[in-house]
Design a protein around this motif. Structure first.
Motif, PDB file in Angstrom:
ATOM      1  N   GLY A 377       0.831  -1.190   0.000  1.00 37.09           N
ATOM      2  CA  GLY A 377       0.000   0.000   0.000  1.00 37.09           C
ATOM      3  C   GLY A 377       0.867   1.242   0.000  1.00 37.09           C
ATOM      4  O   GLY A 377       2.005   1.235   0.488  1.00 37.09           O
ATOM      5  N   ILE A 378       0.341   2.325  -0.576  1.00 33.19           N
ATOM      6  CA  ILE A 378       1.051   3.595  -0.586  1.00 33.19           C
ATOM      7  C   ILE A 378       0.031   4.720  -0.401  1.00 33.19           C
ATOM      8  O   ILE A 378      -1.015   4.738  -1.058  1.00 33.19           O
ATOM      9  CB  ILE A 378       1.858   3.793  -1.890  1.00 33.19           C
ATOM     10  CG1 ILE A 378       2.618   5.129  -1.875  1.00 33.19           C
ATOM     11  CG2 ILE A 378       0.968   3.674  -3.110  1.00 33.19           C
ATOM     12  CD1 ILE A 378       3.841   5.132  -1.014  1.00 33.19           C
ATOM     13  N   TYR A 379       0.338   5.619   0.536  1.00 29.10           N
ATOM     14  CA  TYR A 379      -0.520   6.785   0.776  1.00 29.10           C
ATOM     15  C   TYR A 379       0.217   8.034   0.331  1.00 29.10           C
ATOM     16  O   TYR A 379       1.415   8.189   0.631  1.00 29.10           O
ATOM     17  CB  TYR A 379      -0.866   6.891   2.262  1.00 29.10           C
ATOM     18  CG  TYR A 379      -1.560   8.189   2.629  1.00 29.10           C
ATOM     19  CD1 TYR A 379      -2.938   8.329   2.500  1.00 29.10           C
ATOM     20  CD2 TYR A 379      -0.825   9.287   3.084  1.00 29.10           C
ATOM     21  CE1 TYR A 379      -3.569   9.526   2.829  1.00 29.10           C
ATOM     22  CE2 TYR A 379      -1.446  10.485   3.406  1.00 29.10           C
ATOM     23  CZ  TYR A 379      -2.817  10.596   3.278  1.00 29.10           C
ATOM     24  OH  TYR A 379      -3.442  11.784   3.585  1.00 29.10           O
ATOM     25  N   GLN A 380      -0.501   8.926  -0.341  1.00 30.32           N
ATOM     26  CA  GLN A 380       0.089  10.196  -0.751  1.00 30.32           C
ATOM     27  C   GLN A 380      -1.012  11.254  -0.813  1.00 30.32           C
ATOM     28  O   GLN A 380      -1.905  11.202  -1.664  1.00 30.32           O
ATOM     29  CB  GLN A 380       0.779  10.078  -2.107  1.00 30.32           C
ATOM     30  CG  GLN A 380       1.296  11.401  -2.682  1.00 30.32           C
ATOM     31  CD  GLN A 380       2.522  11.927  -1.945  1.00 30.32           C
ATOM     32  OE1 GLN A 380       3.327  11.137  -1.459  1.00 30.32           O
ATOM     33  NE2 GLN A 380       2.660  13.234  -1.853  1.00 30.32           N
ATOM     34  N   ASP A 381      -0.955  12.219   0.112  1.00 30.45           N
ATOM     35  CA  ASP A 381      -1.839  13.393   0.075  1.00 30.45           C
ATOM     36  C   ASP A 381      -3.299  13.042  -0.186  1.00 30.45           C
ATOM     37  O   ASP A 381      -3.945  13.591  -1.090  1.00 30.45           O
ATOM     38  CB  ASP A 381      -1.345  14.375  -0.985  1.00 30.45           C
ATOM     39  CG  ASP A 381      -0.035  15.035  -0.604  1.00 30.45           C
ATOM     40  OD1 ASP A 381       0.182  15.234   0.602  1.00 30.45           O
ATOM     41  OD2 ASP A 381       0.767  15.319  -1.502  1.00 30.45           O
ATOM     42  N   GLY A 382      -3.842  12.112   0.593  1.00 28.64           N
ATOM     43  CA  GLY A 382      -5.255  11.793   0.485  1.00 28.64           C
ATOM     44  C   GLY A 382      -5.598  10.678  -0.475  1.00 28.64           C
ATOM     45  O   GLY A 382      -6.760  10.240  -0.531  1.00 28.64           O
ATOM     46  N   TRP A 383      -4.632  10.216  -1.250  1.00 32.71           N
ATOM     47  CA  TRP A 383      -4.860   9.105  -2.175  1.00 32.71           C
ATOM     48  C   TRP A 383      -4.188   7.832  -1.644  1.00 32.71           C
ATOM     49  O   TRP A 383      -3.160   7.895  -0.958  1.00 32.71           O
ATOM     50  CB  TRP A 383      -4.291   9.424  -3.556  1.00 32.71           C
ATOM     51  CG  TRP A 383      -5.099  10.442  -4.323  1.00 32.71           C
ATOM     52  CD1 TRP A 383      -4.988  11.798  -4.258  1.00 32.71           C
ATOM     53  CD2 TRP A 383      -6.153  10.165  -5.244  1.00 32.71           C
ATOM     54  NE1 TRP A 383      -5.893  12.401  -5.092  1.00 32.71           N
ATOM     55  CE2 TRP A 383      -6.633  11.414  -5.721  1.00 32.71           C
ATOM     56  CE3 TRP A 383      -6.740   9.000  -5.736  1.00 32.71           C
ATOM     57  CZ2 TRP A 383      -7.665  11.522  -6.647  1.00 32.71           C
ATOM     58  CZ3 TRP A 383      -7.757   9.099  -6.663  1.00 32.71           C
ATOM     59  CH2 TRP A 383      -8.218  10.349  -7.108  1.00 32.71           C
ATOM     60  N   TRP A 384      -4.758   6.702  -1.982  1.00 31.34           N
ATOM     61  CA  TRP A 384      -4.219   5.415  -1.548  1.00 31.34           C
ATOM     62  C   TRP A 384      -4.277   4.420  -2.702  1.00 31.34           C
ATOM     63  O   TRP A 384      -5.307   4.277  -3.358  1.00 31.34           O
ATOM     64  CB  TRP A 384      -5.051   4.866  -0.382  1.00 31.34           C
ATOM     65  CG  TRP A 384      -4.610   3.525   0.149  1.00 31.34           C
ATOM     66  CD1 TRP A 384      -4.738   2.311  -0.474  1.00 31.34           C
ATOM     67  CD2 TRP A 384      -3.984   3.269   1.403  1.00 31.34           C
ATOM     68  NE1 TRP A 384      -4.229   1.315   0.307  1.00 31.34           N
ATOM     69  CE2 TRP A 384      -3.768   1.863   1.481  1.00 31.34           C
ATOM     70  CE3 TRP A 384      -3.597   4.063   2.476  1.00 31.34           C
ATOM     71  CZ2 TRP A 384      -3.180   1.262   2.588  1.00 31.34           C
ATOM     72  CZ3 TRP A 384      -3.013   3.453   3.586  1.00 31.34           C
ATOM     73  CH2 TRP A 384      -2.804   2.079   3.634  1.00 31.34           C
ATOM     74  N   ALA A 385      -3.155   3.742  -2.936  1.00 32.80           N
ATOM     75  CA  ALA A 385      -3.114   2.634  -3.890  1.00 32.80           C
ATOM     76  C   ALA A 385      -2.672   1.384  -3.147  1.00 32.80           C
ATOM     77  O   ALA A 385      -1.774   1.449  -2.291  1.00 32.80           O
ATOM     78  CB  ALA A 385      -2.165   2.938  -5.039  1.00 32.80           C
ATOM     79  N   GLY A 386      -3.292   0.260  -3.449  1.00 39.52           N
ATOM     80  CA  GLY A 386      -2.938  -0.979  -2.767  1.00 39.52           C
ATOM     81  C   GLY A 386      -3.083  -2.186  -3.665  1.00 39.52           C
ATOM     82  O   GLY A 386      -3.939  -2.215  -4.559  1.00 39.52           O
ATOM     83  N   ALA A 387      -2.245  -3.184  -3.426  1.00 38.90           N
ATOM     84  CA  ALA A 387      -2.303  -4.450  -4.171  1.00 38.90           C
ATOM     85  C   ALA A 387      -2.283  -5.591  -3.162  1.00 38.90           C
ATOM     86  O   ALA A 387      -1.347  -5.709  -2.371  1.00 38.90           O
ATOM     87  CB  ALA A 387      -1.134  -4.581  -5.139  1.00 38.90           C
ATOM     88  N   LEU A 388      -3.319  -6.411  -3.180  1.00 36.99           N
ATOM     89  CA  LEU A 388      -3.445  -7.525  -2.243  1.00 36.99           C
ATOM     90  C   LEU A 388      -2.847  -8.786  -2.854  1.00 36.99           C
ATOM     91  O   LEU A 388      -3.238  -9.203  -3.938  1.00 36.99           O
ATOM     92  CB  LEU A 388      -4.915  -7.739  -1.891  1.00 36.99           C
ATOM     93  CG  LEU A 388      -5.226  -8.678  -0.724  1.00 36.99           C
ATOM     94  CD1 LEU A 388      -6.566  -8.302  -0.095  1.00 36.99           C
ATOM     95  CD2 LEU A 388      -5.280 -10.133  -1.186  1.00 36.99           C
TER      96      LEU A 388
END
Length: 636
Positions: A377-388
Motif C-alpha cells: 500500500g502507498i498513501y500520498q496526500d489523500g490518495w491510496w493505492a494498494g495491491a493484495l
C-alpha cells in the motif's frame, strides 16, 4: 520512545528531561539477545530504556509467561490459582516503578512504555471477565459489523458519508453456518471481548494511579488500542482445541470444551471473520497492508495541563513513526544525531503536536508506504493505492500469481473514508503515479525483496549436534537450544540418586508442548506434550536404585521429517516415534510418543521445570532432589 509495530502502546511523559522504563513485550530480537550470557545491547535496556519488565517473544502465555526483569529471568511470583495474570502483573509493576520514581526523583520527568501481550493471541483471560459477555455475539459477525458501523456514525468518529464495505468472498456469511459453528465462534468472540475489557481496565488502573498521585495533569498519554487491524491469523474457524497430531477435531468436539476457552491450555484465537467485523468500516484485517483494515488503529491523546479540548476528534493522516518526533517536540529536545559515535538515520515520522491545539492543523505526514507478506500500500496526500497478494488465513490465495501480477486498487480517501470505491479504472494516471511512488519508497526504505526466503534467526545452536548442560542451565529459550523435535536424539544424564529420588532431570517446553524427563515416586518417567495433549508417557517398571547413575533417553522418529520451517513458526508436523529409557546402559522402559512438539515461548531447564509444567504429574518447578553432574545431548 520505543516503537513496536502493531502492538498496544501507551506511555507517559512530563516536561524537563526524562527517565525511562519499558513494560510488556519486546520481540524480534536476534539469538544473542535472548542468550543468558548476552550481549544485551539490543535488549530494551540497551536501546535507551533504564528498566524493562516483560517478555521478549512475539507472544506468550497470559497465565504462565516467561518474563525478564531487565536481562534476568523473572518467574511470576504467583500462580494462576492465586490470581496471576500477565496484564495485571505488568500494570502492578508499572505502578510500582512510577511510585519508586516519584519517591526518589520527583523532579525528573519520566517516559513509560506499556505494551501488554493483550489482545494478541493467545486470548487468555480469567473466567469472571468472560461470563459477562455470554450471548453478546450470538447475532454473528455480519450483524456486529453493522452495529459497530452505526455506533461509529452516531459518535461521529467516522464521516457522515462513510460507507460500510462488504464482506470479502473468502469469508462465510454468518447465516451460512451450522448451529454448532455459530455457538463455537460466538464463544471465541466472548473470550476476545473479555480479554480486551480486562486490558482496558488494567490500563485504566495505571492511569488512575497517576491521577491519585497528582501527576496526571502534566502527563502526556498516547494510547493505541489495537494490533494493526483485527487479526485474521486464527483462520476461518479460529483456533482453540488441537489434537496431539496437530489436526483440528470436529466442531462438535471443540464446542464440548468451549466453556474452558480462555484457559492456558488452549491456543485461543477467534475466527478470521470476527477480525474483519472488528475492522469496520474498512476492508480486510491485520497483515493485509494493501487496505486500511489491515493497518488503521485509533489513537487517544490526553494531556490535561496543556490540551484543553476534551472529546474532540482529529482526522489528520498520521503514522506510528510520528509518535517519537511528537514526544521530542513537546519535551523540547531533539533526536540525537550520533549515538555512541555512530551517525543516526533521520526519523521517518514528523511531529503532530500542532493538532493538539488546532483541529484544523494540516497533516504532517503526507506520504507513507506499507507492506506485509507481499501486500502493498502507498498513501500520498489523500490518495491510496494498494495491491493484495495474500490473506492471513490462506497461504494459497494469490499464490498462483507472482508479485507484480496482482491488480492495484485506487482510493481517494479524502472523499472515500472506508475505501468503498476502487477508482483504478477512472484514474489510471494517478494509479500509475502511486505505483511508481511505491517502488521508489520501497527502495528507499529497504522493503525489497517483498517476499524474501525466510529462515530461522541465527542461533548459537546452529551447526551443533552436541550439547552439555550442568546445574544452573535453565530458562534457555528454545531458539538457542537443541531442536529435539527435528531429528533422532539421545540424552544422557549423570546423576546421584538419593534414597527417595524425585523431581525433573531435564525439561524442554511447557504444558502446551514439550517433554520432561523426571522421577516420580521413585520411577523414571518420560512424558511428551503436543498442543496441550499428552502425546506419550513412558514409565520404568522398577524404582531407581540409590547412588550414582547414568539416565538415558533415546528417541527414534518414525521416518525422516521435512526440514525446519522457513519461518519463525514451527509447522504442524508430527514428530512421532519410539522412546527408550535406560539406567546405566540397561533398558528400563520403552514406548511410543505420538508427537514431540515444543512450545515456542517456553524454555529448557536442567534440574527443574520453569514456567508451565510439561507434565500433569507435578507442579512446577518440581526441582530434582538429587545431584546432577551433567546432561549430555546428542542430536543424530
Amino acid at each position: 520512545m520505543a516503537q513496536q509495530r502493531g502492538e498496544s502502546l501507551g506511555g507517559g511523559l512530563r516536561d524537563n528531561g526524562y527517565s525511562t522504563a519499558a513494560f510488556g513485550k519486546w520481540h524480534n530480537t536476534p539469538y544473542d539477545e535472548v542468550s543468558p550470557v548476552g550481549p544485551f545491547d539490543r535488549w530494551p535496556t540497551g536501546l535507551g530504556f533504564e528498566y524493562f519488565y516483560g517478555f521478549i517473544a512475539g507472544y506468550d502465555s497470559q497465565f504462565e509467561p516467561r518474563l525478564y526483569r531487565n536481562t534476568t529471568p523473572a518467574d511470576p511470583t504467583r500462580t494462576q490459582a492465586q490470581g496471576y495474570h500477565l496484564t495485571i502483573d505488568l500494570a502492578d509493576e508499572a505502578i510500582r516503578w512510577v511510585h519508586a520514581h516519584e519517591a526518589v526523583a520527583p523532579q525528573k520527568p519520566f517516559l513509560l512504555y506499556f505494551a501488554p501481550g493483550a489482545t494478541h493471541w493467545p486470548h487468555q483471560v480469567p473466567k469472571q471477565w468472560i461470563g459477562k459477555y455470554r450471548g453478546k455475539f450470538d447475532q454473528g459477525w455480519d450483524k456486529l459489523r453493522e452495529e459497530t458501523f452505526a455506533r461509529q456514525k452516531a459518535l461521529g468518529v467516522i464521516p457522515a458519508n462513510a460507507e460500510l464495505t462488504p464482506r470479502p468472498a473468502e469469508l462465510p456469511a454468518w447465516d451460512s453456518l451450522s448451529n454448532d459453528q455459530r455457538k463455537l465462534f460466538a464463544r471465541q468472540m466472548e473470550v476476545y471481548a473479555a480479554f480486551m475489557e480486562q486490558t482496558d481496565h488494567e490500563i485504566g488502573r495505571l492511569l488512575s494511579t497517576l491521577q491519585k498521585d497528582g501527576i496526571a495533569d502534566n502527563t502526556l498519554v498516547l494510547y493505541i488500542a489495537g494490533d494493526n487491524g483485527g487479526s485474521g491469523e486464527g483462520g476461518l474457524e479460529g483456533r482453540d482445541v488441537v489434537k496431539a497430531d496437530g489436526t483440528v477435531p470436529p466442531v462438535a468436539e471443540r464446542l464440548a470444551q468451549a466453556e474452558r476457552f480462555g484457559e492456558e491450555i488452549f491456543d485461543n484465537h477467534y475466527a478470521a471473520a470476527w477480525a474483519w467485523a472488528s475492522s469496520a468500516p474498512f476492508q480486510w484485517t491485520k497483515q493485509v497492508a494493501s487496505h486500511l483494515g489491515g493497518s488503521r488503529d485509533p489513537l487517544i491523546v490526553s494531556w490535561p495541563a496543556k490540551i484543553k479540548a476534551h472529546g474532540e476528534l482529529r482526522t489528520q493522516f498520521q503514522h506510528i513513526t510520528d509518535i517519537a518526533p511528537t514526544i521530542f517536540e513537546v519535551a523540547g529536545i531533539a533526536a540525537p544525531v550520533k549515538v555512541d559515535g555512530v551517525d543516526q538515520l533521520p526519523l521517518e515520522g514528523k511531529s503532530f503536536a500542532a493538532s493538539f491545539f488546532d483541529a484544523a492543523a494540516p497533516s504532517s505526514h503526507p506520504r507513507q508506504v506499507f507492506e506485509t507478506s507481499g501486500n502493498r500500500g502507498i498513501y500520498q496526500d489523500g490518495w491510496w493505492a494498494g495491491a493484495l497478494h495474500a490473506v492471513p488465513w490462506s497461504a494459497t490465495r494469490g499464490g498462483d500469481l507472482k508479485i507484480g501480477q496482482h491488480p492495484w486498487e485506487l482510493y481517494h480517501l479524502t472523499e472515500d473514508f472506508s475505501q468503498a470505491h476502487d477508482l483504478a479504472k477512472d484514474h489510471p494516471e494517478k494509479l500509475e503515479e502511486l505505483v511508481a511512488l511505491f517502488d521508489s519508497e520501497a527502495k528507499r526504505t529497504q522493503i525489497y525483496p517483498l517476499l524474501p526466503a525466510r529462515k530461522d534467526l541465527p542461533s548459537p545452536a546452529d551447526g551443533r549436534t552436541v550439547f552439555d548442560y550442568r546445574p544452573g542451565a535453565d530458562h534457555i529459550p528454545q531458539r538457542i537450544g537443541p531442536k529435539f523435535n527435528r531429528r533422532a536424539h539421545k540424552i544422557l544424564a549423570e546423576v546421584i540418586l538419593p534414597a527417595k529420588p524425585q523431581g525433573v532431570i531435564l525439561a524442554d517446553g511447557g504444558d502446551y508442548g514439550g517433554f520432561s524427563l523426571y522421577v516420580k515416586d521413585g520411577k523414571l518417567v518420560y512424558l511428551a506434550k503436543a498442543w496441550g495433549n499428552v502425546a506419550g508417557k513412558i514409565v520404568s517398571a522398577a524404582k531407581l536404585p540409590e547412588g550414582a547413575a547414568q539416565i538415558g533417553v533415546e528417541f527414534t522418529p518414525d521416518a525422516k521429517k521435512p526440514p525446519p520451517s522457513p519461518t519463525s513458526f514451527e509447522p504442524r508436523v508430527v514428530y512421532a516415534g519410539q522412546i527408550r529409557l535406560t539406567v546405566n546402559g540397561a533398558t528400563v522402559a520403552e514406548g511410543r510418543i505420538e508427537n514431540l512438539q515444543l512450545s515456542y515461548n517456553e524454555t529448557l531447564d536442567v534440574g527443574l521445570d520453569s514456567g508451565s509444567a510439561v507434565s500433569p504429574d507435578y507442579a512446577a518447578p518440581f526441582a530434582f532432589n538429587g545431584e546432577i553432574d551433567k546432561v549430555h545431548v546428542d542430536l543424530n
